[in-house]
Design a protein around this motif. Structure first.
Motif, PDB file in Angstrom:
ATOM      1  N   THR A  71      -5.709  11.708  23.548  1.00 23.96           N
ATOM      2  CA  THR A  71      -5.736  10.786  22.415  1.00 23.96           C
ATOM      3  C   THR A  71      -6.043  11.529  21.121  1.00 23.96           C
ATOM      4  O   THR A  71      -5.399  11.310  20.085  1.00 23.96           O
ATOM      5  CB  THR A  71      -6.799   9.684  22.633  1.00 23.96           C
ATOM      6  OG1 THR A  71      -6.439   8.897  23.775  1.00 23.96           O
ATOM      7  CG2 THR A  71      -6.904   8.772  21.420  1.00 23.96           C
ATOM      8  N   GLN A  72      -7.041  12.422  21.174  1.00 24.04           N
ATOM      9  CA  GLN A  72      -7.412  13.193  19.988  1.00 24.04           C
ATOM     10  C   GLN A  72      -6.269  14.089  19.525  1.00 24.04           C
ATOM     11  O   GLN A  72      -6.000  14.201  18.332  1.00 24.04           O
ATOM     12  CB  GLN A  72      -8.636  14.067  20.288  1.00 24.04           C
ATOM     13  CG  GLN A  72      -9.857  13.315  20.779  1.00 24.04           C
ATOM     14  CD  GLN A  72     -10.403  12.373  19.734  1.00 24.04           C
ATOM     15  OE1 GLN A  72     -10.281  11.152  19.852  1.00 24.04           O
ATOM     16  NE2 GLN A  72     -11.003  12.918  18.712  1.00 24.04           N
ATOM     17  N   GLY A 130      -3.749   6.923  20.390  1.00 25.39           N
ATOM     18  CA  GLY A 130      -3.743   8.100  19.528  1.00 25.39           C
ATOM     19  C   GLY A 130      -2.728   8.014  18.403  1.00 25.39           C
ATOM     20  O   GLY A 130      -2.960   8.530  17.301  1.00 25.39           O
ATOM     21  N   SER A 153     -12.789  18.012  16.597  1.00 25.75           N
ATOM     22  CA  SER A 153     -13.797  17.570  17.569  1.00 25.75           C
ATOM     23  C   SER A 153     -13.455  18.013  18.982  1.00 25.75           C
ATOM     24  O   SER A 153     -14.314  18.006  19.867  1.00 25.75           O
ATOM     25  CB  SER A 153     -13.927  16.046  17.522  1.00 25.75           C
ATOM     26  OG  SER A 153     -12.702  15.427  17.903  1.00 25.75           O
ATOM     27  N   CYS A 154     -12.188  18.395  19.208  1.00 26.29           N
ATOM     28  CA  CYS A 154     -11.781  18.832  20.545  1.00 26.29           C
ATOM     29  C   CYS A 154     -12.441  20.149  20.944  1.00 26.29           C
ATOM     30  O   CYS A 154     -12.637  20.411  22.137  1.00 26.29           O
ATOM     31  CB  CYS A 154     -10.261  19.002  20.606  1.00 26.29           C
ATOM     32  SG  CYS A 154      -9.338  17.454  20.479  1.00 26.29           S
ATOM     33  N   TYR A 163     -10.115  14.536  14.367  1.00 20.81           N
ATOM     34  CA  TYR A 163      -9.643  14.393  15.742  1.00 20.81           C
ATOM     35  C   TYR A 163      -9.427  15.746  16.413  1.00 20.81           C
ATOM     36  O   TYR A 163      -9.886  15.980  17.525  1.00 20.81           O
ATOM     37  CB  TYR A 163      -8.338  13.594  15.772  1.00 20.81           C
ATOM     38  CG  TYR A 163      -8.523  12.118  15.534  1.00 20.81           C
ATOM     39  CD1 TYR A 163      -9.479  11.401  16.233  1.00 20.81           C
ATOM     40  CD2 TYR A 163      -7.740  11.439  14.602  1.00 20.81           C
ATOM     41  CE1 TYR A 163      -9.667  10.051  16.012  1.00 20.81           C
ATOM     42  CE2 TYR A 163      -7.913  10.079  14.372  1.00 20.81           C
ATOM     43  CZ  TYR A 163      -8.881   9.390  15.074  1.00 20.81           C
ATOM     44  OH  TYR A 163      -9.059   8.056  14.843  1.00 20.81           O
ATOM     45  N   LEU A 190     -16.684  11.368  19.798  1.00 24.15           N
ATOM     46  CA  LEU A 190     -15.839  11.683  20.948  1.00 24.15           C
ATOM     47  C   LEU A 190     -16.689  11.781  22.208  1.00 24.15           C
ATOM     48  O   LEU A 190     -16.289  11.310  23.278  1.00 24.15           O
ATOM     49  CB  LEU A 190     -15.082  12.999  20.712  1.00 24.15           C
ATOM     50  CG  LEU A 190     -14.137  13.455  21.839  1.00 24.15           C
ATOM     51  CD1 LEU A 190     -13.113  12.376  22.160  1.00 24.15           C
ATOM     52  CD2 LEU A 190     -13.438  14.751  21.451  1.00 24.15           C
ATOM     53  N   TYR A 193      -9.507  12.042   8.948  1.00 24.56           N
ATOM     54  CA  TYR A 193      -9.387  11.582  10.327  1.00 24.56           C
ATOM     55  C   TYR A 193      -8.583  12.558  11.171  1.00 24.56           C
ATOM     56  O   TYR A 193      -8.926  12.840  12.330  1.00 24.56           O
ATOM     57  CB  TYR A 193      -8.744  10.193  10.377  1.00 24.56           C
ATOM     58  CG  TYR A 193      -9.743   9.084  10.160  1.00 24.56           C
ATOM     59  CD1 TYR A 193     -10.658   8.730  11.142  1.00 24.56           C
ATOM     60  CD2 TYR A 193      -9.787   8.372   8.956  1.00 24.56           C
ATOM     61  CE1 TYR A 193     -11.588   7.726  10.944  1.00 24.56           C
ATOM     62  CE2 TYR A 193     -10.716   7.361   8.750  1.00 24.56           C
ATOM     63  CZ  TYR A 193     -11.605   7.040   9.748  1.00 24.56           C
ATOM     64  OH  TYR A 193     -12.531   6.041   9.548  1.00 24.56           O
ATOM     65  N   SER A 228     -17.108  13.672  14.183  1.00 27.03           N
ATOM     66  CA  SER A 228     -16.167  13.225  15.208  1.00 27.03           C
ATOM     67  C   SER A 228     -16.513  13.793  16.579  1.00 27.03           C
ATOM     68  O   SER A 228     -16.160  13.206  17.607  1.00 27.03           O
ATOM     69  CB  SER A 228     -14.737  13.620  14.827  1.00 27.03           C
ATOM     70  OG  SER A 228     -14.308  12.916  13.676  1.00 27.03           O
TER      71      SER A 228
END
Length: 414
Positions: free
Chosen positions: A275-276, A330, A153-154, A150, A24, A146, A20
Motif C-alpha cells: 500500500t505504501q 494505496g 516510512s518503508c 509513504y 505505519l 504524503y 509516517s
C-alpha cells in the motif's frame, strides 16, 4: 509555477517522512502485537478487535476536544513551534515506552498517549503549510508530503519487520524485538523532524496580548461564527467529517480486520507495505493532475473510489482479496488526504490556520472516533467484522453528497 521544492518545503515534507513511520507501525505491526498480548490475557478475537477500536476512538476523541483550543493557541506569535515540539517529544517518548508494556491494558493506555500526541502534532504541522509555501504551490507541496511520507516510512518499517519476524534467529524474545522496533521508529520520527524544528518561522500569527489562552478562546469563538456564515467552509467540514472518517478507519483497523478474519500475519504486513509503495507514485500523479484539473473534482473521484473499496471489503475473505484491497487503498489514500489538506488551506484565513486546522481535526481524525467505534460495536454485537466494515460505504456516500453541495454553494461545481 516552479516545480522545484524550496529548502523549507523539503524540511516540511521531511516531517511527513518521519511521522509516517509511526502511523505505519500503528496500522500494521501494533495490532498484531496487541493481538499477541490480548491472547496471552485471554481475550477473544472479537473482543480484541473491539478493544483496539475503542483505544483508537478514545485517542481521537481526546484530539477532537483539545485540537481547536490548542490550534487557536498555536496561532499566537511564537507558539506554533513550541506546541509542535511538545507534541513531538511526547509522542516519540510514548512510542519507546510501548516496548516496555507487559500487559495488554498497560499497552493500550500508553498507545492512547502516543497516538494522541501524534495526532495533535499534525494539527500544528498541517497549519504550518500556510507559512512554508504559497497558495498556488499548496496542492503540490501537500501531495509531496504524503508521497514521500509513504515511501520514506518503508525504510524503518522494513527494518522493524525483519527484526520482529526473525526475533528467534536474533536471539530475541517477542517483547525485546518489539522494543527494538519501537526505538527505531521513535528515532526515525524524531531525527526527521529536527530540520523543520530548527528552521521553521511562523509568518502568520495573532498577537499574544496579556492573556494568551483567554484571547485564543475568543478568537476560536469568532472563527466558529465565521465558519457558520461561510457555507462553503461549513459544508466542506461536514463532508470531510464523513468521508475522511472512512479513510482513517480503514487505515487504523485494516490489519486488525485481517487478523480477526484469520489471515496470515506476514501476508497482511507485506500487503500493507505494498500500500505504501503504491501510494507514493499515485500521490505524485494526483499532484500533477491537480495542475490541470480542479482539486475538487479529484477529491470527488477519490471519495467515489473509497465508496467502492468499502463495498469490496465486505466480501473480503482471502489473502488475495486483502492484497487487492491494499493496492486499491494505496491508489487513493495519499491523494484524498493531500488534496483535502491543501484545499482547506486555500479557503481559510492564513493567520488563523492553527485554529482552523484544529477544527478540521474534529471533522477528521476526531470523526474517526465514530468510524472505529461503529466498526467495533457492530463487530462485537454481531460477531462479524465484515458487518462493521460495511457501514463505511454509507459514510463515503454522505461525504460525496455534502462535498458536492459545498462546491455548488461556491458556484464552482465542476
Amino acid at each position: 509555477m516552479k516545480l522545484k521544492l524550496t529548502s523549507l518545503e523539503k524540511q516540511w515534507i521531511l516531517y511527513d517522512v518521519g511521522n509516517s513511520a509511526f502511523i505505519l507501525l500503528v496500522s500494521t505491526i501494533l495490532p498484531i502485537y496487541f493481538n499477541y498480548l490480548a491472547e496471552s490475557g485471554g481475550l477473544s478475537p472479537s473482543t480484541y478487535l473491539a478493544y483496539w477500536g475503542y483505544a483508537i476512538s478514545i485517542s481521537t476523541l481526546i484530539v477532537a476536544v483539545l485540537g481547536p483550543t490548542l490550534g487557536a493557541v498555536a496561532d499566537t506569535k511564537n507558539f506554533k513551534k513550541r506546541l509542535f515540539a511538545a507534541a513531538l517529544i511526547t509522542g516519540t517518548a510514548a512510542c519507546v515506552l510501548l516496548g516496555t508494556a507487559a500487559s495488554w491494558l498497560v499497552f493500550l493506555v500508553i498507545f492512547v498517549v502516543a497516538k494522541t500526541a501524534y495526532s495533535i502534532s499534525l494539527i500544528f504541522y498541517d497549519a504550518m503549510l500556510t507559512d512554508v509555501t504559497v497558495e498556488e504551490r499548496m496542492d503540490m507541496v501537500s501531495s509531496h508530503g504524503y508521497a514521500w511520507g509513504y515511501i520514506g516510512s518503508c525504510i524503518p518499517f522494513v527494518l522493524c519487520l525483519v527484526i520482529v519476524l526473525n526475533a528467534e534467529s536474533f536471539g530475541l524474545s517477542m517483547q525485546a524485538a518489539m522494543l527494538v522496533a519501537f526505538l527505531i521508529t521513535a528515532l526515525w520520527w524524531l531525527v526527521a523532524s529536527l530540520p523543520l524544528l530548527k528552521n521553521y518561522k511562523q509568518i502568520y500569527y495573532a498577537d499574544a496580548g496579556k492573556h494568551v489562552v483567554r484571547n485564543s478562546f475568543a478568537r476560536l469563538g469568532t472563527s466558529l461564527k465565521e465558519i457558520y456564515k461561510e457555507k462553503k467552509i461549513l459544508f466542506f467540514l461536514l463532508a470531510f467529517f464523513f468521508y475522511i472518517d472512512g479513510v482513517y478507519t480503514i487505515i487504523d483497523m485494516a490489519t486488525a480486520y485481517g487478523t480477526s478474519l484469520g489471515l496470515d500475519t506476514t501476508g497482511l504486513l507485506l500487503a500493507l507495505l505494498l500500500t505504501q509503495i503504491v501510494a507514493f507514485p499515485c500521490a505524485l500523479i494526483f499532484s500533477r493532475l491537480s495542475k490541470n484539473m480542479p482539486s475538487a473534482r479529484l477529491i470527488r473521484l477519490c471519495i467515489l473510489a473509497y465508496f467502492c473499496i468499502a463495498l469490496y471489503a465486505i466480501w473480503l475473505d482471502s489473502q488475495f482479496d486483502f492484497w487487492v484491497l491494499a493496492v486499491l487503498v494505496g491508489m487513493f489514500q495519499g491523494a484524498i488526504q493531500a488534496l483535502s489538506r491543501s484545499y482547506f488551506a486555500k479557503i481559510i484565513p492564513a493567520d488563523k490556520s492553527g485554529e482552523y486546522f484544529g477544527i478540521l481535526d474534529i471533522c477528521g481524525k476526531g470523526a474517526a472516533f465514530f468510524g472505529t467505534f461503529l466498526v467495533s460495536f457492530i463487530s462485537q454485537i454481531t460477531g462479524s467484522p465484515s458487518a462493521g466494515v460495511g457501514s463505511l460505504s454509507v459514510m463515503f456516500l454522505i461525504g460525496f453528497v455534502l462535498f458536492s453541495k459545498a462546491e455548488r454553494l461556491s458556484g464552482r461545481l465542476s
